[in-house]
Design an enzyme around this catalytic site. Structure first.
Site, PDB file in Angstrom:
ATOM      1  N   CYS A   9      51.672  29.768  50.499  1.00  0.00           N
ATOM      2  CA  CYS A   9      50.514  30.399  51.145  1.00  0.00           C
ATOM      3  C   CYS A   9      49.771  29.417  52.038  1.00  0.00           C
ATOM      4  CB  CYS A   9      49.562  30.942  50.089  1.00  0.00           C
ATOM      5  SG  CYS A   9      50.425  31.829  48.813  1.00  0.00           S
ATOM      6  N   ASN A  61      51.147  26.467  40.497  1.00  0.00           N
ATOM      7  CA  ASN A  61      52.322  26.732  41.335  1.00  0.00           C
ATOM      8  C   ASN A  61      52.899  25.488  41.995  1.00  0.00           C
ATOM      9  OD1 ASN A  61      49.623  27.399  42.317  1.00  0.00           O
ATOM     10  ND2 ASN A  61      50.550  27.661  44.319  1.00  0.00           N
ATOM     11  N   SER A 119      52.778  38.763  38.979  1.00  0.00           N
ATOM     12  CA  SER A 119      53.362  39.224  40.242  1.00  0.00           C
ATOM     13  C   SER A 119      54.870  39.434  40.088  1.00  0.00           C
ATOM     14  CB  SER A 119      53.103  38.160  41.308  1.00  0.00           C
ATOM     15  OG  SER A 119      53.691  38.539  42.520  1.00  0.00           O
ATOM     16  N   GLY A 120      55.374  40.519  40.694  1.00  0.00           N
ATOM     17  CA  GLY A 120      56.801  40.832  40.568  1.00  0.00           C
ATOM     18  C   GLY A 120      57.724  39.825  41.225  1.00  0.00           C
ATOM     19  N   HIS A 121      57.309  39.315  42.414  1.00  0.00           N
ATOM     20  CA  HIS A 121      58.295  38.570  43.194  1.00  0.00           C
ATOM     21  C   HIS A 121      58.550  37.156  42.689  1.00  0.00           C
ATOM     22  CE1 HIS A 121      55.743  36.113  46.074  1.00  0.00           C
ATOM     23  NE2 HIS A 121      54.838  36.968  45.650  1.00  0.00           N
ATOM     24  N   GLN A 176      52.645  32.146  37.681  1.00  0.00           N
ATOM     25  CA  GLN A 176      53.780  31.208  37.623  1.00  0.00           C
ATOM     26  C   GLN A 176      54.325  31.041  36.210  1.00  0.00           C
ATOM     27  OE1 GLN A 176      55.454  29.976  40.092  1.00  0.00           O
ATOM     28  NE2 GLN A 176      54.088  30.436  41.786  1.00  0.00           N
ATOM     29  N   THR A 181      48.791  55.946  45.886  1.00  0.00           N
ATOM     30  CA  THR A 181      50.003  56.476  45.248  1.00  0.00           C
ATOM     31  C   THR A 181      50.831  55.325  44.691  1.00  0.00           C
ATOM     32  OG1 THR A 181      49.973  58.301  46.798  1.00  0.00           O
ATOM     33  CG2 THR A 181      52.060  57.905  45.654  1.00  0.00           C
TER      34      THR A 181
END
Ligand code: PLP
Length: 384
Positions: free
Chosen positions: A324, A151, A199-201, A179, A236
């Site tokens: 992070c 990253n 990861s989606g974001h 990445q 859920t």
């Protein structure tokens, strides 16, 4: 007022309008619980199954090998914990010193609990040595965990070769591909990985949705127990976000990775403009094998945090490295592992996305030149 220029896309990306559009019906009308027995929920369950086919296509996997999670950090931790549960008598793990914090912190936890961790070193370009990897393997090794792309540097790692080594020694192999998704073609079969996270974001879907690929027939213990995801991940399902992630993946597949040629050109144009106009610049990383959107760059004598503050005052948003870690104000563990001269060359990370333009690069470079000159002048005045 300056327009915002966002160059921190390895930290997170803007949600694509088409992704948002695809998600909206699942927030407004089709809000049924996929576990419900009546049609209102069941049709949503059907949609989730369809999205898995899409994600599987991106990875050359099977739909039943895809598990949705809340984020890639969860996927990483789940994969590691599963590997150690599968091999209760083996207490050695091999990883690298430049992994994401979700891997490294899990390793620290395991170290405190009787595990022996080998952190592969990197050279000054951030490259790992496959011989060191193979020599580190012992009869006690239960897992190898190496990322596909870093990253901070954008470096791409030889996952296929590592997968072959792991297979030859009958050791589980986990790959953090967060990445790399959308920037490098991923083929889990060819790469010989047992588990892989995304990861989606990072690909224009929202924050809070991740995927864990788990190879078919690999025995699996969940991190969160429950009956969803065929007993592999309780809770859920986050239906709108799953739909959003699937749309983002569909867009990558439709584009067939063409965007990367443009990002590569933009990034290289930016780096050449910077080098032409600013003296004594270092670009960190493996310059022959990097993600097309990433540049980790330092200016002799200029402190990255001071530079970022000036750029922020012009509404230009970039970072010093991993989002992070940035609140900790500690030097980047990745650059420390590369034994970088951070005293004199502290880097900023620029990471582009499909939304960035040449005009933005031109504005950025102009402001950067001014900011670097200003900070160097200030330092010179102070030293007199
Ligand atoms: N792995 C890498 C390489 C990352 O860059 C990130 C996010 O920055 C993650 C894992 C964690 O992803 P998430 O934010 O979905 O937990």
């Amino acid at each position: 007022m300056n327009q915002d220029i966002y160059f921190d896309n390895n930290a997170t990306t803007k949600v694509d309008e088409k992704v948002l559009e695809a998600m909206m019906p699942y927030l407004k009308e089709d809000y049924g619980n996929p576990s419900s027995t009546y049609f209102f929920g069941k049709k949503v369950k059907e949609e989730i199954i369809n999205t898995k086919k899409n994600i599987a296509k991106l990875l050359n996997a099977k739909a039943n090998e895809i598990i949705f999670t809340s984020c890639a950090s969860e996927s990483n931790v789940t994969a590691i914990m599963n590997a150690i549960k599968l091999n209760p008598n083996k207490k050695h793990i091999i990883t690298t010193s430049i992994e994401h914090v979700s891997i490294l912190e899990t390793m620290k936890y395991l170290e405190k609990n009787g595990y022996n961790i080998t952190y592969l070193s990197v050279d000054k370009f951030g490259k790992i040595d496959l011989e060191e990897l193979e020599h580190s393997i012992t009869n006690d090794t239960c897992l190898i965990a190496v990322m596909l792309a870093n990253n901070e540097l954008g470096n791409i790692y030889p996952i296929k070769e590592i997968g072959e080594i792991a297979k030859r020694h009958n050791i589980l192999f986990h790959c953090d591909a967060v990445q790399a998704v959308g920037k490098i073609k991923i083929d889990v079969a060819d790469m010989n990985v047992d588990t892989l996270s995304l990861s989606g974001h990072k690909i224009h879907a929202p924050k809070g949705i991740g995927v864990l690929y788990v190879k078919e027939n690999l025995p699996f213990t969940p991190l969160i127990f429950g009956h969803q995801e065929y007993n592999r991940r309780g809770g859920t399902e986050n239906v709108p976000y799953i739909i959003g992630l699937s749309k983002a993946v569909e867009m990558i597949l439709d584009d067939n990775y063409k965007i990367n040629d443009r990002l590569f050109e933009l990034r290289n144009y930016m780096e050449s403009q910077i080098k032409e106009n600013i003296e004594d610049v270092i670009i960190y990383g493996d310059l022959n094998n990097r993600l097309p959107n990433t540049s980790n760059i330092a200016f002799n004598g200029v402190k990255a945090d001071e530079l970022l503050l000036i750029l922020e005052s012009f509404n230009i948003f970039i970072s010093t490295g991993s989002a992070c870690n940035s609140e900790l104000a500690e030097p980047s563990h990745v650059l420390v592992a590369c034994k970088a001269d951070l005293e004199n060359y502290s880097p900023i990370r620029i990471s582009l996305s499909k939304y960035n333009t040449k005009e933005e690069i031109d504005i950025f470079v102009k402001r950067l030149i001014n900011a670097v000159n200003m900070l160097r002048r200030k330092k010179f005045e102070k030293s007199k």
